[in-house]
Scaffold this motif. Sequence first.
Motif, PDB file in Angstrom:
ATOM      1  N   GLN A 255     -21.258  17.606  80.971  1.00 15.00           N
ATOM      2  CA  GLN A 255     -21.300  18.874  81.694  1.00 15.00           C
ATOM      3  C   GLN A 255     -20.273  19.834  81.086  1.00 15.00           C
ATOM      4  OE1 GLN A 255     -23.494  19.210  84.703  1.00 15.00           O
ATOM      5  NE2 GLN A 255     -24.287  17.442  83.559  1.00 15.00           N
ATOM      6  N   ARG A 256     -20.623  21.118  81.034  1.00 15.92           N
ATOM      7  CA  ARG A 256     -19.726  22.123  80.491  1.00 15.92           C
ATOM      8  C   ARG A 256     -19.569  23.262  81.487  1.00 15.92           C
ATOM      9  NH1 ARG A 256     -22.212  22.746  74.305  1.00 15.92           N
ATOM     10  NH2 ARG A 256     -21.071  21.001  73.371  1.00 15.92           N
ATOM     11  N   HIS A 257     -18.397  23.899  81.460  1.00 14.68           N
ATOM     12  CA  HIS A 257     -18.188  25.074  82.300  1.00 14.68           C
ATOM     13  C   HIS A 257     -18.959  26.260  81.716  1.00 14.68           C
ATOM     14  CE1 HIS A 257     -15.194  23.720  85.219  1.00 14.68           C
ATOM     15  NE2 HIS A 257     -14.725  22.942  84.250  1.00 14.68           N
ATOM     16  N   LEU A 258     -19.548  27.035  82.603  1.00 16.54           N
ATOM     17  CA  LEU A 258     -20.300  28.217  82.174  1.00 16.54           C
ATOM     18  C   LEU A 258     -19.344  29.388  82.057  1.00 16.54           C
ATOM     19  CD1 LEU A 258     -23.112  29.303  81.493  1.00 16.54           C
ATOM     20  CD2 LEU A 258     -23.363  29.930  83.894  1.00 16.54           C
ATOM     21  N   GLY A 259     -18.977  29.704  80.830  1.00 15.65           N
ATOM     22  CA  GLY A 259     -18.014  30.778  80.613  1.00 15.65           C
ATOM     23  C   GLY A 259     -16.690  30.448  81.258  1.00 15.65           C
ATOM     24  N   ARG A 260     -15.998  31.484  81.721  1.00 13.67           N
ATOM     25  CA  ARG A 260     -14.696  31.302  82.358  1.00 13.67           C
ATOM     26  C   ARG A 260     -14.877  31.238  83.877  1.00 13.67           C
ATOM     27  NH1 ARG A 260     -11.067  35.336  79.501  1.00 13.67           N
ATOM     28  NH2 ARG A 260     -11.797  34.133  77.695  1.00 13.67           N
ATOM     29  N   THR A 261     -15.732  30.289  84.307  1.00 13.38           N
ATOM     30  CA  THR A 261     -16.002  30.093  85.725  1.00 13.38           C
ATOM     31  C   THR A 261     -15.884  28.608  86.056  1.00 13.38           C
ATOM     32  OG1 THR A 261     -18.388  29.593  85.633  1.00 13.38           O
ATOM     33  CG2 THR A 261     -17.737  31.921  85.533  1.00 13.38           C
ATOM     34  N   GLY A 262     -16.006  28.310  87.336  1.00 14.58           N
ATOM     35  CA  GLY A 262     -15.959  26.921  87.775  1.00 14.58           C
ATOM     36  C   GLY A 262     -17.310  26.240  87.777  1.00 14.58           C
ATOM     37  N   LEU A 263     -18.381  26.975  87.457  1.00 14.91           N
ATOM     38  CA  LEU A 263     -19.722  26.395  87.458  1.00 14.91           C
ATOM     39  C   LEU A 263     -19.901  25.481  86.254  1.00 14.91           C
ATOM     40  CD1 LEU A 263     -22.586  26.209  88.633  1.00 14.91           C
ATOM     41  CD2 LEU A 263     -23.191  28.210  87.239  1.00 14.91           C
ATOM     42  N   ARG A 264     -20.329  24.246  86.511  1.00 14.75           N
ATOM     43  CA  ARG A 264     -20.577  23.279  85.447  1.00 14.75           C
ATOM     44  C   ARG A 264     -22.077  23.044  85.317  1.00 14.75           C
ATOM     45  NH1 ARG A 264     -16.663  19.669  83.868  1.00 14.75           N
ATOM     46  NH2 ARG A 264     -17.981  17.849  84.222  1.00 14.75           N
TER      47      ARG A 264
ATOM     48  N   VAL B 160     -22.694  27.076  75.448  1.00 14.86           N
ATOM     49  CA  VAL B 160     -22.592  26.213  76.626  1.00 14.86           C
ATOM     50  C   VAL B 160     -23.761  25.246  76.686  1.00 14.86           C
ATOM     51  CG1 VAL B 160     -22.508  26.129  79.145  1.00 14.86           C
ATOM     52  CG2 VAL B 160     -21.304  27.951  77.920  1.00 14.86           C
ATOM     53  N   ALA B 161     -24.995  25.784  76.640  1.00 16.92           N
ATOM     54  CA  ALA B 161     -26.162  24.913  76.788  1.00 16.92           C
ATOM     55  C   ALA B 161     -27.398  25.554  76.172  1.00 16.92           C
ATOM     56  CB  ALA B 161     -26.425  24.622  78.271  1.00 16.92           C
ATOM     57  N   PRO B 162     -27.890  25.017  75.063  1.00 21.63           N
ATOM     58  CA  PRO B 162     -29.174  25.491  74.528  1.00 21.63           C
ATOM     59  C   PRO B 162     -30.290  25.199  75.534  1.00 21.63           C
ATOM     60  CG  PRO B 162     -27.997  24.116  72.933  1.00 21.63           C
ATOM     61  CD  PRO B 162     -27.302  23.948  74.233  1.00 21.63           C
ATOM     62  N   ILE B 163     -31.246  26.118  75.616  1.00 25.84           N
ATOM     63  CA  ILE B 163     -32.376  25.982  76.541  1.00 25.84           C
ATOM     64  C   ILE B 163     -33.585  25.464  75.765  1.00 25.84           C
ATOM     65  CG2 ILE B 163     -33.836  27.131  78.221  1.00 25.84           C
ATOM     66  CD1 ILE B 163     -30.885  27.132  78.965  1.00 25.84           C
ATOM     67  N   ILE B 164     -34.060  24.275  76.144  1.00 24.76           N
ATOM     68  CA  ILE B 164     -35.174  23.638  75.451  1.00 24.76           C
ATOM     69  C   ILE B 164     -36.472  23.874  76.217  1.00 24.76           C
ATOM     70  CG2 ILE B 164     -36.180  21.425  74.747  1.00 24.76           C
ATOM     71  CD1 ILE B 164     -33.941  22.267  73.003  1.00 24.76           C
ATOM     72  N   GLY B 165     -37.467  24.415  75.542  1.00 26.37           N
ATOM     73  CA  GLY B 165     -38.774  24.648  76.151  1.00 26.37           C
ATOM     74  C   GLY B 165     -39.797  23.652  75.639  1.00 26.37           C
ATOM     75  N   ALA B 166     -39.598  22.387  75.942  1.00 25.58           N
ATOM     76  CA  ALA B 166     -40.503  21.337  75.439  1.00 25.58           C
ATOM     77  C   ALA B 166     -41.892  21.454  76.062  1.00 25.58           C
ATOM     78  CB  ALA B 166     -39.916  19.961  75.749  1.00 25.58           C
TER      79      ALA B 166
END
Length: 327
Positions: A3-12, A278-284
Amino acid sequence: MEQRHLGRTGLRVSRIGLGTLTWGRDTDERDAADLLKVFWEAGGTLVDTADVYGDGEAEYLLGQLMEGLVPRRDLVIATKAGSVPDPDRRFDGSRGHLLAALDASLSRLGTDYVDLWQVHAFDPETPLEETLGALDIAVSSGRARYAGVSNFCGWQLAKAATWQLAAPGVRTRLSSTQMEYSLLQRGVEREVLPAALDLGVGLLPSSPLGRGVLTGKYRHSTPADSRGASEHLAPFVAPYLDDAASRIVDAVATAADGLATTPLQVALAWVRDRPGVVAPIIGARTAQQLTEALSVEALSLPDEICQALDDVSAPVHRYPDQDWSTL
């Protein structure tokens, strides 16, 4: 999944996201259920959609699946608003349109909030402070937990993020920007990525596999069941089927052979681990494709492979990016 933080926020969020661009159109309910289940069981949390995907059917389908397949609390739902099917005005960033679109999205999703709400594109006909004000209202009302933008160029992102940090009153920090980014499309490195890094905005790359071309499936022909053979998606794939792209795809395939892995995994690992991502978006399209993509969790590319891929795909940045004194 990490899990990674989204930008400089607390959202993971999970460091791979699931895209729903084709849901409700090319991807039916059964296939969508398979994709979501595979993603969730692998520890994925970030699911990206938009109010215009499938004319709203993508959101509706996701909402249906959250009712009976995957608990809402286990997902980070990101959606977008601002694109309009109007030949005279492609984007509408007005407060009225955006907030009405958010309410419609919540209804289709069957939830009272989204985790991340994004402005789909910059609207030059609406004052930026009005557009950003809609984000503030959405967050302060509880309809969105975090806010971001999509398809903003460098100066637009910098202006928007700075406004939210500097304007008086309670403002919502921009947590993310979603942009196309892959070995075949590195344009964000010119201005968008530096702005995002400086302002604490996380990058969510769309089309991280170069619209499917980096998987190597188009090296010798166009498969009949591919998006490149689809009537409405062929123009989307076509720009990445030229000679320059072919050289990059060959390099990715060579790296994959040397690492005993696949071109898909090499290309995805490269973009996943770029600074600011943060997170690549995969459209499988299928659960099998998604499973292969998610297996990249265990792969880290050696430095020499990363450097070779950087070199073969390097974009040409001249003035004003290079030192003016050398010109």
